[in-house]
Each structure stands twice: as C-alpha cells, then as structure tokens.
Design a protein around this motif. Structure first.
Motif, PDB file in Angstrom:
ATOM      1  N   PRO A  89       2.625  -0.978  14.954  1.00 51.74           N
ATOM      2  CA  PRO A  89       1.962   0.245  14.497  1.00 51.74           C
ATOM      3  C   PRO A  89       1.413   0.088  13.078  1.00 51.74           C
ATOM      4  N   PHE A  90       0.325   0.814  12.805  1.00 48.69           N
ATOM      5  CA  PHE A  90      -0.292   0.755  11.479  1.00 48.69           C
ATOM      6  C   PHE A  90      -0.880   2.111  11.122  1.00 48.69           C
ATOM      7  N   LEU A  91      -1.161   2.298   9.833  1.00 48.80           N
ATOM      8  CA  LEU A  91      -1.791   3.522   9.348  1.00 48.80           C
ATOM      9  C   LEU A  91      -3.293   3.344   9.361  1.00 48.80           C
ATOM     10  N   LEU A  92      -3.986   4.406   9.667  1.00 46.53           N
ATOM     11  CA  LEU A  92      -5.437   4.410   9.764  1.00 46.53           C
ATOM     12  C   LEU A  92      -5.929   5.647   9.037  1.00 46.53           C
ATOM     13  N   GLY A  93      -7.006   5.506   8.272  1.00 41.58           N
ATOM     14  CA  GLY A  93      -7.494   6.669   7.545  1.00 41.58           C
ATOM     15  C   GLY A  93      -8.959   6.575   7.212  1.00 41.58           C
ATOM     16  N   TYR A  94      -9.418   7.591   6.526  1.00 41.86           N
ATOM     17  CA  TYR A  94     -10.774   7.640   5.990  1.00 41.86           C
ATOM     18  C   TYR A  94     -10.660   7.703   4.479  1.00 41.86           C
ATOM     19  N   VAL A  95     -11.393   6.797   3.805  1.00 42.26           N
ATOM     20  CA  VAL A  95     -11.412   6.766   2.351  1.00 42.26           C
ATOM     21  C   VAL A  95     -12.835   7.066   1.898  1.00 42.26           C
ATOM     22  N   GLU A  96     -12.947   8.063   1.042  1.00 46.07           N
ATOM     23  CA  GLU A  96     -14.256   8.443   0.507  1.00 46.07           C
ATOM     24  C   GLU A  96     -14.556   7.611  -0.733  1.00 46.07           C
ATOM     25  N   LEU A  97     -15.658   6.851  -0.670  1.00 46.04           N
ATOM     26  CA  LEU A  97     -16.120   6.082  -1.822  1.00 46.04           C
ATOM     27  C   LEU A  97     -17.122   6.984  -2.539  1.00 46.04           C
ATOM     28  N   PRO A  98     -16.823   7.405  -3.767  1.00 44.82           N
ATOM     29  CA  PRO A  98     -17.590   8.461  -4.432  1.00 44.82           C
ATOM     30  C   PRO A  98     -19.094   8.179  -4.493  1.00 44.82           C
TER      31      PRO A  98
ATOM     32  N   GLU B 132       4.218   9.093   2.432  1.00 47.75           N
ATOM     33  CA  GLU B 132       3.793   8.922   1.032  1.00 47.75           C
ATOM     34  C   GLU B 132       2.337   9.288   0.793  1.00 47.75           C
ATOM     35  N   LEU B 133       1.546   9.422   1.857  1.00 47.90           N
ATOM     36  CA  LEU B 133       0.115   9.667   1.702  1.00 47.90           C
ATOM     37  C   LEU B 133      -0.157  11.129   1.381  1.00 47.90           C
ATOM     38  N   THR B 134      -1.143  11.350   0.487  1.00 51.40           N
ATOM     39  CA  THR B 134      -1.541  12.702   0.106  1.00 51.40           C
ATOM     40  C   THR B 134      -3.053  12.801   0.038  1.00 51.40           C
ATOM     41  N   LEU B 135      -3.572  13.960   0.336  1.00 47.48           N
ATOM     42  CA  LEU B 135      -5.003  14.221   0.281  1.00 47.48           C
ATOM     43  C   LEU B 135      -5.527  13.957  -1.126  1.00 47.48           C
ATOM     44  N   GLY B 136      -6.604  13.194  -1.239  1.00 52.40           N
ATOM     45  CA  GLY B 136      -7.198  12.894  -2.535  1.00 52.40           C
ATOM     46  C   GLY B 136      -6.539  11.756  -3.286  1.00 52.40           C
TER      47      GLY B 136
ATOM     48  N   PHE C 274      -4.401  -9.394   9.798  1.00 58.32           N
ATOM     49  CA  PHE C 274      -3.941  -8.483  10.841  1.00 58.32           C
ATOM     50  C   PHE C 274      -3.530  -9.215  12.113  1.00 58.32           C
ATOM     51  N   ALA C 275      -3.917 -10.461  12.214  1.00 57.71           N
ATOM     52  CA  ALA C 275      -3.526 -11.318  13.339  1.00 57.71           C
ATOM     53  C   ALA C 275      -3.506 -12.740  12.788  1.00 57.71           C
ATOM     54  N   PRO C 276      -2.768 -13.645  13.416  1.00 63.24           N
ATOM     55  CA  PRO C 276      -2.718 -15.016  12.899  1.00 63.24           C
ATOM     56  C   PRO C 276      -4.118 -15.608  12.710  1.00 63.24           C
ATOM     57  N   GLY C 277      -4.414 -15.967  11.460  1.00 60.41           N
ATOM     58  CA  GLY C 277      -5.698 -16.583  11.136  1.00 60.41           C
ATOM     59  C   GLY C 277      -6.871 -15.627  11.037  1.00 60.41           C
ATOM     60  N   ARG C 278      -6.640 -14.321  11.164  1.00 58.24           N
ATOM     61  CA  ARG C 278      -7.719 -13.322  11.114  1.00 58.24           C
ATOM     62  C   ARG C 278      -7.422 -12.306  10.025  1.00 58.24           C
ATOM     63  N   THR C 279      -8.450 -11.969   9.248  1.00 55.29           N
ATOM     64  CA  THR C 279      -8.282 -10.997   8.175  1.00 55.29           C
ATOM     65  C   THR C 279      -9.265  -9.846   8.341  1.00 55.29           C
ATOM     66  N   THR C 280      -8.882  -8.709   7.809  1.00 52.62           N
ATOM     67  CA  THR C 280      -9.742  -7.526   7.796  1.00 52.62           C
ATOM     68  C   THR C 280      -9.584  -6.831   6.460  1.00 52.62           C
ATOM     69  N   PHE C 281     -10.361  -5.796   6.254  1.00 53.00           N
ATOM     70  CA  PHE C 281     -10.225  -5.008   5.031  1.00 53.00           C
ATOM     71  C   PHE C 281      -9.276  -3.847   5.278  1.00 53.00           C
ATOM     72  N   ALA C 282      -8.713  -3.342   4.211  1.00 55.29           N
ATOM     73  CA  ALA C 282      -7.861  -2.164   4.253  1.00 55.29           C
ATOM     74  C   ALA C 282      -7.922  -1.520   2.876  1.00 55.29           C
ATOM     75  N   PHE C 283      -7.383  -0.351   2.767  1.00 63.15           N
ATOM     76  CA  PHE C 283      -7.218   0.299   1.464  1.00 63.15           C
ATOM     77  C   PHE C 283      -5.748   0.581   1.272  1.00 63.15           C
ATOM     78  N   ARG C 284      -5.310   0.561   0.020  1.00 67.52           N
ATOM     79  CA  ARG C 284      -3.920   0.864  -0.326  1.00 67.52           C
ATOM     80  C   ARG C 284      -3.924   1.814  -1.520  1.00 67.52           C
ATOM     81  N   PRO C 285      -2.831   2.537  -1.720  1.00 66.67           N
ATOM     82  CA  PRO C 285      -2.763   3.396  -2.901  1.00 66.67           C
ATOM     83  C   PRO C 285      -2.917   2.566  -4.182  1.00 66.67           C
ATOM     84  N   CYS C 286      -3.651   3.087  -5.140  1.00 67.77           N
ATOM     85  CA  CYS C 286      -3.818   2.398  -6.427  1.00 67.77           C
ATOM     86  C   CYS C 286      -2.479   2.320  -7.137  1.00 67.77           C
ATOM     87  N   ALA C 287      -2.262   1.215  -7.842  1.00 62.79           N
ATOM     88  CA  ALA C 287      -1.000   1.013  -8.576  1.00 62.79           C
ATOM     89  C   ALA C 287      -0.881   1.993  -9.722  1.00 62.79           C
TER      90      ALA C 287
END
Length: 130
Positions: free
Chosen positions: A78-87, A103-107, A117-130
């Motif tokens: 299982p994984f998290l999926l979302g929409y990220v608004e790029l200003p 832990e996720l919050t609006l905004g 995401f799979a052996p030898g395969r990469t994709t993009f994702a977003f994570r909370p800023c540090a």
C-alpha cells in the motif's frame, strides 16, 4: 539513482535537484503535466516545474490496482496518493512518501523526490518538506 530506469522518459529533468517537466500551451499559456506527446506536443513548450508545492488532497491506495494500467511490483505494498498544487503552475497527481496518512494536512508544504517503486524502476513522488 544511477542505474535505475524511470517509469517513463521525459517526466523530470536530469539535474542534481530534478524538476518535473510540464508543458506550456503556446496560445493559452496553460501548463499541464506531463508534457503531452505525439501530435499534441507541437502545441506545447516544455517547462520545468517547481520542486515544491502544497498538499491539495490525498488518500491511501490499500489494494493492488487493476493491470493494466498498473505496472508496479506483483507483491503489492500500500502507498499514499495525493494531489500537490505547484503554485501558479498545475496540480500534480503523485505518490506521497515520508509520511503516514494521519500526518497529512491540507496545505502542507511538499517537495519533489525520486523514489524506487519496483526493482530497478523509479518514479517521482512528493514528501512533506523538512
């Protein structure tokens, strides 16, 4: 991620701090992601998108999606999926890394990362800023 193949070519720049590549429509200025392919591409100019944005919506993908279009590992995790608004640009559908559903919050400020995401395969994702 040297030696790891992207899930698709042309989704992000080849920089130390990669950015997603969108398309800006030549007449309207509208930005889309991903950059259109085929005949539609002639109406768009590639544009590197912001590396940061805000969390717009999210959910948890708790079951293996139907194949096709799912092309991930057979042993589904299982994984998290979302929409990220790029200003001022576009809202991107994306995996979310580095957080739990609770832990996720609006905004919430988010930043682009590349993830395997799979052996030898990469994709993009977003994570909370540090």
């Amino acid at each position: 991620m040297s030696g790891v193949l992207p899930v698709a070519e042309g989704l992000w720049t080849d920089e130390a701090q990669p950015r997603l590549i969108g398309g800006r429509h030549g007449q309207t200025g509208e930005i889309v992601f991903p950059m259109p392919e085929g005949d539609a591409a002639q109406h768009y100019d590639p544009v590197p998108l912001s590396r940061t944005g805000t969390l717009w919506s999210w959910t948890s993908q708790d079951f293996r999606p139907k194949s096709p279009p799912y092309a991930g590992p057979e042993a589904f995790v299982p994984f998290l999926l979302g929409y990220v608004e790029l200003p001022g640009e576009v809202i991107v559908e994306t995996r979310i890394e580095g957080a739990s559903l609770a832990e996720l919050t609006l905004g919430m400020p988010m930043e682009l990362v590349l993830t395997e995401f799979a052996p030898g395969r990469t994709t993009f994702a977003f994570r909370p800023c540090a």
